[in-house]
Write an enzyme that holds these catalytic residues in place. Sequence first.
Site, PDB file in Angstrom:
ATOM      1  N   ASP A  64       0.208 -12.588 -12.580  1.00  0.00           N
ATOM      2  CA  ASP A  64       0.485 -13.786 -11.783  1.00  0.00           C
ATOM      3  C   ASP A  64      -0.737 -14.050 -10.893  1.00  0.00           C
ATOM      4  O   ASP A  64      -0.765 -13.709  -9.718  1.00  0.00           O
ATOM      5  CB  ASP A  64       1.751 -13.561 -10.946  1.00  0.00           C
ATOM      6  N   ASN A 110      -8.578  -8.207 -23.002  1.00  0.00           N
ATOM      7  CA  ASN A 110      -8.699  -9.516 -22.357  1.00  0.00           C
ATOM      8  C   ASN A 110     -10.098  -9.703 -21.783  1.00  0.00           C
ATOM      9  O   ASN A 110     -10.741  -8.763 -21.343  1.00  0.00           O
ATOM     10  CB  ASN A 110      -7.618  -9.691 -21.274  1.00  0.00           C
ATOM     11  N   SER A 174     -13.372  -5.513 -12.532  1.00  0.00           N
ATOM     12  CA  SER A 174     -13.142  -6.303 -13.744  1.00  0.00           C
ATOM     13  C   SER A 174     -14.401  -6.257 -14.593  1.00  0.00           C
ATOM     14  O   SER A 174     -15.509  -6.458 -14.085  1.00  0.00           O
ATOM     15  CB  SER A 174     -12.823  -7.749 -13.396  1.00  0.00           C
ATOM     16  N   LYS A 216      -9.953  -1.358  -5.855  1.00  0.00           N
ATOM     17  CA  LYS A 216      -9.549  -1.123  -7.256  1.00  0.00           C
ATOM     18  C   LYS A 216     -10.766  -0.815  -8.102  1.00  0.00           C
ATOM     19  O   LYS A 216     -11.707  -1.610  -8.167  1.00  0.00           O
ATOM     20  CB  LYS A 216      -8.821  -2.349  -7.806  1.00  0.00           C
TER      21      LYS A 216
HETATM   22  C1  LIG Z   1      -4.505 -10.089 -19.353  1.00  0.00           C
HETATM   23  C2  LIG Z   1      -4.902  -9.203 -18.221  1.00  0.00           C
HETATM   24  C3  LIG Z   1      -5.454  -9.763 -17.076  1.00  0.00           C
HETATM   25  C4  LIG Z   1      -5.821  -8.932 -16.003  1.00  0.00           C
HETATM   26  N1  LIG Z   1      -6.341  -9.506 -14.876  1.00  0.00           N
HETATM   27  C5  LIG Z   1      -6.635  -8.723 -13.810  1.00  0.00           C
HETATM   28  C6  LIG Z   1      -7.102  -9.292 -12.596  1.00  0.00           C
HETATM   29  O1  LIG Z   1      -7.216 -10.505 -12.465  1.00  0.00           O
HETATM   30  N2  LIG Z   1      -7.402  -8.445 -11.565  1.00  0.00           N
HETATM   31  C7  LIG Z   1      -7.245  -7.086 -11.667  1.00  0.00           C
HETATM   32  O2  LIG Z   1      -7.508  -6.362 -10.682  1.00  0.00           O
HETATM   33  N3  LIG Z   1      -6.791  -6.524 -12.800  1.00  0.00           N
HETATM   34  C8  LIG Z   1      -6.480  -7.305 -13.855  1.00  0.00           C
HETATM   35  N4  LIG Z   1      -6.003  -6.729 -15.008  1.00  0.00           N
HETATM   36  C9  LIG Z   1      -5.924  -5.247 -15.097  1.00  0.00           C
HETATM   37  C10 LIG Z   1      -4.538  -4.729 -14.797  1.00  0.00           C
HETATM   38  O3  LIG Z   1      -4.142  -5.029 -13.471  1.00  0.00           O
HETATM   39  C11 LIG Z   1      -4.491  -3.193 -14.995  1.00  0.00           C
HETATM   40  O4  LIG Z   1      -5.348  -2.598 -14.044  1.00  0.00           O
HETATM   41  C12 LIG Z   1      -4.925  -2.768 -16.386  1.00  0.00           C
HETATM   42  O5  LIG Z   1      -4.465  -3.665 -17.361  1.00  0.00           O
HETATM   43  C13 LIG Z   1      -4.414  -1.361 -16.749  1.00  0.00           C
HETATM   44  O6  LIG Z   1      -3.011  -1.301 -16.651  1.00  0.00           O
HETATM   45  P1  LIG Z   1      -2.010  -1.515 -17.920  1.00  0.00           P
HETATM   46  O7  LIG Z   1      -2.459  -0.590 -18.993  1.00  0.00           O
HETATM   47  O8  LIG Z   1      -0.642  -1.193 -17.368  1.00  0.00           O
HETATM   48  O9  LIG Z   1      -2.127  -2.952 -18.306  1.00  0.00           O
HETATM   49  C14 LIG Z   1      -5.631  -7.528 -16.101  1.00  0.00           C
HETATM   50  C15 LIG Z   1      -5.067  -6.982 -17.254  1.00  0.00           C
HETATM   51  C16 LIG Z   1      -4.695  -7.791 -18.302  1.00  0.00           C
HETATM   52  C17 LIG Z   1      -4.081  -7.166 -19.524  1.00  0.00           C
END
Ligand SMILES: Cc1cc2nc3c(=O)[nH]c(=O)nc-3n(C[C@H](O)[C@H](O)[C@H](O)COP(=O)(O)O)c2cc1C
Length: 338
Positions: A64, A110, A174, A216
């Site tokens: 979001d 992504n 990121s 982060k």
């Molecule tokens: C589509 C997508 C968009 C993301 N955008 C952000 C972002 O804008 N800022 C951020 O700190 N992390 C972003 N993340 C990273 C997630 O917050 C998380 O740190 C990462 O996906 C690892 O966790 P997971 O394996 O549970 O997805 C994004 C991840 C995905 C898949």
Amino acid sequence: MLYEFARPFLFALDAETAHDLTLASLRTAQALHLPVACTVPSARPVRVMGLEFPNRIGLAAGLDKNGECIEGLAALGFGHIEIGTVTPRPQPGNPKPRLFRLPERQAIINRMGFNNHGVDALVANVRRSAFQGILGINIGKNFDTPIERAVDDYLACLRKVYAHASYVTVNVSSPNTKNLRQLQGESELDGLLGPLKREQAALAQQHGRHVPLALKIAPDLDEAQLKVIADALRRHRIDAAIATNTTLSREGVEHLAHADEAGGLSGAPVFGKATTVLGALSRHLGSEIPLIGVGGVMDGQSARAKLEAGAQLVQLYTGLIYRGPALVKEAIEATRDA
Ligand SMILES: Cc1cc2nc3c(=O)[nH]c(=O)nc-3n(C[C@H](O)[C@H](O)[C@H](O)COP(=O)(O)O)c2cc1C
């Protein structure tokens, strides 16, 4: 249960269309005050960064980005919601397609590139929201702000979100914004965290409330880099660290369709790296600075493993795409007696 019916339909769509459709449905449910059918398991509240979290499981940033669905997402049972990453000015992000599923490994790649409506729009959405729970706001820099001036963007966002956030996350991890991860170096961290801490102190005076700052970080860091980060967190008295963002590695997904797409890999394949980084930070920091574990939480056991590696709180994103709201419940149950 409902998600088991919806998932094949959503997975038949292009990944970003499915994402947009899901958020639109949640927004509608939220606007019509429809009950989102979730029974949330009870848990012992936990105090982290001076805030009381109703359970240990939160939604990670990036789902979001504009804070449009906070109540709808909170209704899934999350004990905290992190919105953003938001940048000072609106920006479209990278050209589409930029979001890919790798279902064989329950993973996503992504390269969204901080697509968002800008910090003013996010703040307006938060103001409109009736959400009373713990809200993290994740801040970043615009793609066209030179990296040497990144601190100006973070400061601008911090000032605007401060009054509306339970905590603020400084995202330097990121992989989809050029050179952003350089900000994890020693002198770069000093140049960023010093001014942010000074601004936090001034804003705390002004608003009469201390809003914690979390950093982060990426999973693609070696032991020496992690030591530098741990020292900087301690030196600047940062309130928490979030480990980790997505990985540039393709280990475990080689030869799968989309594996060669540029961007960050999340979901099951990032679990090992993210948990190793979390564990290393925990060894460096002991109980000095609270840690939030994220990356590859796909079931109760992987959520629990984050606590065992040293986290006080856990976040997830990709698991929600593959497992639906049942995962939130399972993760809360697996971590509630910790
Ligand atoms: C589509 C997508 C968009 C993301 N955008 C952000 C972002 O804008 N800022 C951020 O700190 N992390 C972003 N993340 C990273 C997630 O917050 C998380 O740190 C990462 O996906 C690892 O966790 P997971 O394996 O549970 O997805 C994004 C991840 C995905 C898949």
